[in-house]
Design a protein around this motif. Structure first.
Motif, mmCIF file in Angstrom:
data_model
loop_
_atom_site.group_PDB
_atom_site.id
_atom_site.type_symbol
_atom_site.label_atom_id
_atom_site.label_comp_id
_atom_site.label_asym_id
_atom_site.label_seq_id
_atom_site.Cartn_x
_atom_site.Cartn_y
_atom_site.Cartn_z
ATOM 1 N N LEU A 25 0.828 -1.208 0.000
ATOM 2 C CA LEU A 25 0.000 0.000 0.000
ATOM 3 C C LEU A 25 0.863 1.259 0.000
ATOM 4 C CD1 LEU A 25 -2.815 1.238 0.114
ATOM 5 C CD2 LEU A 25 -2.738 1.039 2.613
ATOM 6 N N GLY A 26 1.930 1.260 0.822
ATOM 7 C CA GLY A 26 2.828 2.425 0.857
ATOM 8 C C GLY A 26 3.487 2.677 -0.489
ATOM 9 N N LEU A 27 4.013 1.602 -1.096
ATOM 10 C CA LEU A 27 4.650 1.742 -2.404
ATOM 11 C C LEU A 27 3.635 2.139 -3.477
ATOM 12 C CD1 LEU A 27 7.194 -1.234 -2.597
ATOM 13 C CD2 LEU A 27 7.705 1.197 -2.368
ATOM 14 N N ALA A 28 2.436 1.547 -3.412
ATOM 15 C CA ALA A 28 1.407 1.853 -4.418
ATOM 16 C C ALA A 28 1.015 3.331 -4.357
ATOM 17 C CB ALA A 28 0.183 0.971 -4.210
ATOM 18 N N LEU A 29 0.787 3.841 -3.157
ATOM 19 C CA LEU A 29 0.418 5.259 -3.018
ATOM 20 C C LEU A 29 1.556 6.172 -3.465
ATOM 21 C CD1 LEU A 29 -1.502 5.247 0.390
ATOM 22 C CD2 LEU A 29 -2.453 5.702 -1.875
ATOM 23 N N GLY A 30 2.776 5.820 -3.063
ATOM 24 C CA GLY A 30 3.928 6.632 -3.472
ATOM 25 C C GLY A 30 4.111 6.638 -4.974
ATOM 26 N N MET A 31 3.987 5.460 -5.587
ATOM 27 C CA MET A 31 4.144 5.364 -7.036
ATOM 28 C C MET A 31 2.983 6.036 -7.764
ATOM 29 S SD MET A 31 5.572 1.447 -7.172
ATOM 30 C CE MET A 31 6.040 1.338 -8.888
ATOM 31 N N ALA A 32 1.761 5.933 -7.203
ATOM 32 C CA ALA A 32 0.604 6.572 -7.829
ATOM 33 C C ALA A 32 0.777 8.097 -7.828
ATOM 34 C CB ALA A 32 -0.683 6.182 -7.099
ATOM 35 N N CYS A 33 1.202 8.652 -6.692
ATOM 36 C CA CYS A 33 1.447 10.107 -6.627
ATOM 37 C C CYS A 33 2.519 10.519 -7.626
ATOM 38 C CB CYS A 33 1.885 10.501 -5.214
ATOM 39 S SG CYS A 33 0.590 10.410 -3.986
ATOM 40 N N SER A 34 3.603 9.756 -7.647
ATOM 41 C CA SER A 34 4.698 10.074 -8.570
ATOM 42 C C SER A 34 4.245 9.963 -10.017
ATOM 43 C CB SER A 34 5.884 9.136 -8.320
ATOM 44 O OG SER A 34 6.368 9.293 -7.009
ATOM 45 N N PHE A 286 10.116 13.354 -3.182
ATOM 46 C CA PHE A 286 9.912 13.256 -1.740
ATOM 47 C C PHE A 286 8.975 12.091 -1.400
ATOM 48 C CE2 PHE A 286 10.824 17.858 -0.120
ATOM 49 C CZ PHE A 286 12.136 17.706 -0.510
ATOM 50 N N ILE A 287 7.838 12.051 -2.085
ATOM 51 C CA ILE A 287 6.829 11.034 -1.766
ATOM 52 C C ILE A 287 7.339 9.634 -2.088
ATOM 53 C CG2 ILE A 287 4.550 10.165 -2.412
ATOM 54 C CD1 ILE A 287 3.638 13.050 -2.677
ATOM 55 N N LEU A 288 8.048 9.496 -3.202
ATOM 56 C CA LEU A 288 8.581 8.180 -3.570
ATOM 57 C C LEU A 288 9.656 7.743 -2.573
ATOM 58 C CD1 LEU A 288 8.049 6.100 -5.751
ATOM 59 C CD2 LEU A 288 9.933 7.058 -7.068
ATOM 60 N N VAL A 289 10.477 8.691 -2.139
ATOM 61 C CA VAL A 289 11.512 8.381 -1.146
ATOM 62 C C VAL A 289 10.872 7.950 0.175
ATOM 63 C CG1 VAL A 289 13.306 9.418 0.307
ATOM 64 C CG2 VAL A 289 13.325 9.807 -2.152
ATOM 65 N N ILE A 290 9.807 8.657 0.572
ATOM 66 C CA ILE A 290 9.096 8.295 1.802
ATOM 67 C C ILE A 290 8.565 6.871 1.708
ATOM 68 C CG2 ILE A 290 6.987 8.765 3.125
ATOM 69 C CD1 ILE A 290 7.485 11.756 2.582
ATOM 70 N N ALA A 291 7.994 6.515 0.554
ATOM 71 C CA ALA A 291 7.468 5.162 0.367
ATOM 72 C C ALA A 291 8.593 4.127 0.412
ATOM 73 C CB ALA A 291 6.718 5.084 -0.963
ATOM 74 N N GLY A 425 10.793 14.169 8.378
ATOM 75 C CA GLY A 425 11.297 15.507 8.032
ATOM 76 C C GLY A 425 10.720 15.991 6.713
ATOM 77 N N LEU A 426 10.694 15.095 5.724
ATOM 78 C CA LEU A 426 10.093 15.450 4.434
ATOM 79 C C LEU A 426 8.608 15.757 4.600
ATOM 80 C CD1 LEU A 426 11.737 12.825 2.022
ATOM 81 C CD2 LEU A 426 12.381 15.209 2.360
ATOM 82 N N SER A 427 7.923 14.940 5.412
ATOM 83 C CA SER A 427 6.488 15.164 5.624
ATOM 84 C C SER A 427 6.231 16.511 6.296
ATOM 85 C CB SER A 427 5.903 14.033 6.482
ATOM 86 O OG SER A 427 6.044 12.797 5.832
ATOM 87 N N ALA A 663 -0.867 20.735 -3.457
ATOM 88 C CA ALA A 663 0.080 20.660 -2.337
ATOM 89 C C ALA A 663 -0.603 20.044 -1.113
ATOM 90 C CB ALA A 663 0.619 22.046 -2.005
ATOM 91 N N ASN A 664 -1.849 20.421 -0.870
ATOM 92 C CA ASN A 664 -2.599 19.855 0.260
ATOM 93 C C ASN A 664 -2.774 18.347 0.100
ATOM 94 O OD1 ASN A 664 -2.843 22.430 1.225
ATOM 95 N ND2 ASN A 664 -4.983 22.678 0.660
ATOM 96 N N TYR A 665 -3.200 17.927 -1.099
ATOM 97 C CA TYR A 665 -3.441 16.507 -1.328
ATOM 98 C C TYR A 665 -2.155 15.696 -1.182
ATOM 99 C CZ TYR A 665 -7.871 18.124 -3.342
ATOM 100 O OH TYR A 665 -9.089 18.716 -3.540
ATOM 101 N N PHE A 666 -1.083 16.187 -1.800
ATOM 102 C CA PHE A 666 0.163 15.423 -1.773
ATOM 103 C C PHE A 666 0.794 15.431 -0.373
ATOM 104 C CE2 PHE A 666 0.361 16.402 -6.500
ATOM 105 C CZ PHE A 666 -0.055 15.124 -6.850
ATOM 106 N N ALA A 667 0.642 16.527 0.363
ATOM 107 C CA ALA A 667 1.145 16.559 1.740
ATOM 108 C C ALA A 667 0.399 15.538 2.595
ATOM 109 C CB ALA A 667 0.983 17.961 2.327
ATOM 110 N N PHE A 668 -0.931 15.477 2.415
ATOM 111 C CA PHE A 668 -1.729 14.501 3.163
ATOM 112 C C PHE A 668 -1.278 13.070 2.835
ATOM 113 C CE2 PHE A 668 -5.291 11.494 2.981
ATOM 114 C CZ PHE A 668 -5.655 11.465 4.328
ATOM 115 N N LEU A 669 -1.062 12.790 1.555
ATOM 116 C CA LEU A 669 -0.652 11.447 1.166
ATOM 117 C C LEU A 669 0.738 11.106 1.699
ATOM 118 C CD1 LEU A 669 -1.996 11.349 -2.495
ATOM 119 C CD2 LEU A 669 -2.747 9.915 -0.597
ATOM 120 N N ALA A 670 1.633 12.107 1.694
ATOM 121 C CA ALA A 670 2.981 11.883 2.230
ATOM 122 C C ALA A 670 2.908 11.523 3.712
ATOM 123 C CB ALA A 670 3.834 13.127 2.026
#
Length: 785
Positions: A25-34, A286-291, A425-427, A663-670
């Motif tokens: 799920l973490g990888l899927a969300l990160g990859m979907a955002c990216s 950032f989001i992909l790295v977090i995932a 920190g990224l979040s 920015a709001n949506y991606f911050a929430f997902l991160a």
């Protein structure tokens, strides 16, 4: 062997369902955002890249020197294109493009305003806008010709061949359809529904025939072997060679760069939409790295469960590189599964994403580049996320793990904690960015512009209204809902016209100052709600007001006048008196500072552009009905249309609003992705300390004590993340705010909110597992002791 590895990977995934789900799920969300951001970036970066001669197309730009500083414009003299091709042989073709016009098209009983441009005949030979009907080489050569879009052809000639048909323009002249355009690419920054002869437009706009007046854009196409540096040097002083009084220097900007690099400051390129491209590219990373960090942490934490497997494999002869390959293969399998879910998420969210960004993005699986990108994204994600766990697991010593005495070295523990700190920190940086962007947009939309934009409407002054404005105004003033009426050359939010031709007593003749200028009629200040600081407005009681001026505070400052009312000044050779000074008000975007402004009265038959109407508060509906009735009486052959100033103001910052929402949506997902990893680590920690928790409960520890014990270590990591993220976020957002002339100050409480929010989210995430562990029956955890 590969088949065996696949079996082992699948069994491990199935055996550890919860951790597998969190990883996928973490990888899927990160990859979907990216992937969503990648599609958006691809669309932005490919804008205007479809023209066959794109690498040879340039827009002519001007640098004008005012008050010691260069000011950059895309506007050029209206006769530039017809001279420049003769004087500079490296330029093969040139076309002038008049700003977007909205003339009235009439065919039989069907009439409506349409958006389009007046261009030179070479326009279709330079740009790749293909015709469905007609010949691109000759379609614009007729002065009375018009090229229309498929949409207009279907609207006005639904069952006929449009070629050769007549369209009446503004109820004055007839033009003949000489071509029908194919659909214009979504990736074109140039949008229009018709093209008409620029030469025809030039004959009715004499001001554009002078070298000292700027208005239309000018595009050139260089010869295939031309040197851009050589052309730049030739074109630099071209206007000065035609006009001895000119302070203009020309330069060329590649057409492919215009969309992304539109901002200039002090004559130097200073960003544009490329800033958003860089911002979202960084967010995607950032989001992909977090995932990926989630995967690393969970996989490393769970390594103790597979330590004996590694020990046995090494004992029977497995070498390290084969173990690394096995674990990397497993991470690639998880990444591939994550990609499948990511594609599903993107597919479901694309309609909403397109609606928000006003794009037409899609998943094109027939595009080899897109497939290669998906493959590359999966491989990179799998290798990055699986690299550390693979190296760590393959380094375990059989003699240690087979004794059951595996303990994490301090370096491994520190590394895992470092990943959590980096992840949060990224979040936190994204949270701070979200707050700053939201506050800046809110500040812009609520800022006092210096005039009252509420209950203010405007509509085009056209047709019979141009010659009967005073009668139209009187009619409106006698109707319900109308408070005040005036007219203006510019609309309330955009005074685009400017001049350096201003003189006054005591002026430094070595300096030229650029003034914005706007022609108005009586009651302009009253209708707009602009505050008068001194003097008076234009009045019919003073016949000399047709040559007088009203200026703003910034103009008085530039002129060095403390008490300007009553003093003489000259603009365009017309001497008059300053009769009033108004308080500064915004006449353009808040990206720009307030310009010195001169208001002058409508002279003679000067065709002003907008009727401005102030309505009575709470009577907007009645006012619009009154405007409609009066308009149809005076101008029955034109469609009635109007705009609300407050709505148009909001539309000016639509791009910023989209950025804020994204920015709001991606911050929430991160944050959500980070919490998935934290949840998994908390689960693992609680599992590892089950017996310790049981002992503590037997000795009298309460649920609160145990929950606090398990939570505090994670909260320390989040607090450390905040300390590192705060200065970086401040630096990045300070740079982002610099593009606004009017901007907020970054407040200390922005960081407090972000830090507290991150801690609360982390606490809620961890506390569930902590409370669950604290509530366990100690008999079960200690029964084997």
């Amino acid at each position: 062997m590969i088949r065996n590895y696949l079996k082992i990977a699948w069994r491990n995934l199935w055996r550890n369902k919860t951790f597998s789900l969190l990883n996928i799920l973490g990888l899927a969300l990160g990859m979907a955002c990216s992937l969503l951001i990648m599609l958006w970036l691809q669309d932005e970066l490919q804008r205007d890249k479809f023209h066959k001669n794109g690498h040879r197309l340039y827009r002519v730009m001007e640098n004008q020197l005012y008050d010691g500083e260069a000011v950059t414009f895309a506007y050029t003299p209206g006769i530039l294109s017809q001279h420049i091709t003769n004087d500079i042989p490296e330029i093969e073709m040139a076309t002038q493009v008049q700003w977007e016009e909205m003339p009235l098209f009439t065919v039989g009983d069907n009439f409506e305003k349409e958006k389009g441009w007046y261009v030179n005949s070479d326009f279709l030979n330079m740009f790749t806008f293909d015709l469905e009907k007609g010949d691109a080489k000759t379609a614009l050569k007729r002065p009375d010709g018009v090229v229309i879009s498929k949409k207009l052809a279907a609207k006005y000639f639904p069952d006929q061949d449009p070629l050769g048909k007549i369209i009446r323009i503004d109820n004055k002249t007839d033009v003949m359809v000489t071509g029908v355009l194919k659909e214009i690419s979504d990736r074109s920054s140039l949008k229009f529904d018709f093209l008409m002869s620029y030469e025809r437009w030039l004959k009715t706009n004499n001001w554009a025939n002078q070298w000292g007046n700027n208005g239309p854009w000018c595009y050139v196409m260089l010869n295939s072997n031309a040197s851009i540096d050589k052309v730049q040097s030739k074109i630099k002083d071209y206007i000065k060679s035609k006009d001895n009084d000119s302070n203009v220097e020309l330069f060329l900007q590649a057409h492919e760069d215009v969309y992304l690099y539109s901002n200039y400051k002090a004559g130097v390129q200073d960003g544009g939409r490329i800033d958003y491209v860089k911002m979202f590219a960084l967010i995607a990373i950032f989001i992909l790295v977090i995932a990926c960090i989630n995967f690393m942490n969970l996989a490393t934490a769970r390594s103790i469960k597979r330590a004996k497997e590694v020990g046995v494999r090494k004992v029977v002869g497995a070498v390290r590189y084969s173990l690394v390959g096995q674990f990397l293969g497993e991470s690639l399998i998880i990444a591939f599964i994550g990609l499948l879910f990511a594609i599903l998420i993107v597919f479901l969210s694309l309609p909403s994403f397109n609606l928000l960004t006003e794009k037409h993005l899609s998943l094109d699986f027939k595009d080899p580049l897109f497939l290669l990108t998906l493959f590359g994204l999966t491989i990179i994600t799998g290798l990055v996320s699986g690299s550390y766990p693979a190296l760590f697991m393959s380094s375990l010593r059989p003699v240690v793990v087979l004794k059951g005495a595996l303990k994490f070295k301090p370096s491994a523990t520190f590394f895992r904690k470092g990943l959590v700190i980096f992840q949060f920190g990224l979040s936190i940086m994204l949270i701070i960015g979200m707050i700053v962007i939201y506050r800046q947009i809110e500040y812009i939309q609520s800022k006092n512009l210096g005039f009252n934009r509420e209950n203010l409407l405007y509509m085009p002054l056209e047709g019979n209204l141009s010659t009967n404005f005073m009668s139209f105004k009187q009619e409106l003033m006698n109707m319900p809902g109308i408070k005040s009426v005036s007219c203006s050359e510019a609309d309330p939010l955009q005074v685009a016209s400017s001049t350096g031709g201003v003189r006054w007593s005591g002026k430094d003749t070595t300096k030229t100052i650029l003034f914005s200028q706007n022609a108005t009629s009586y009651d302009y200040l009253t209708t707009m709600g602009i505050k008068l600081k001194d003097g008076r407005d234009f009045s019919p009681a003073f016949s000399t007001d047709t040559t007088n001026y009203v200026i703003n505070e910034e103009a008085a400052k530039k002129m060095g006048m403390k008490d300007p009312v009553g003093k003489e000044m000259t603009m365009w050779g017309r001497k008059g008196t300053i009769i009033g000074i108004v308080k500064n008000f915004h006449i353009n975007s808040l990206h720009e500072g307030i310009s010195p402004l001169i208001l002058h009265f409508q002279r003679g038959k000067q065709n002003l552009g907008q009727v401005i109407v102030r309505t009575q508060a709470g009577q907007t509906k009645e006012a619009i009905a009154s405007m409609d009735k009066a308009f149809k009486k005076f101008n029955p052959r034109f469609p009635f249309s109007y705009k609300f100033t407050d709505q148009e103001f909001a539309a000016q910052y639509k791009g910023e609003n989209v950025v804020s929402k994204l920015a709001n949506y991606f911050a929430f997902l991160a944050i959500f992705i980070s919490c998935l990893g934290l949840f998994g680590l908390a689960m693992f920690t609680a599992e590892q300390r089950t017996k310790e928790i049981g002992v503590r409960k037997v000795l009298g520890a309460s649920v609160v004590n145990i929950t606090a014990m398990l939570s505090k270590d994670f909260l320390k990591l989040v607090l450390m993340s905040a300390v590192i993220a705060f200065p970086l976020a401040w630096y990045l957002m300070s740079n982002w705010l610099q593009k606004y002339a009017y901007r907020i100050e970054i407040q200390w409480w922005f960081f407090l909110i972000a830090g507290v929010l991150a801690c609360l989210i982390a606490l809620l995430t961890v506390s569930y597992q902590a409370i669950k562990a604290a509530l366990m029956n100690p008999i079960k955890s200690l029964k084997t002791e």
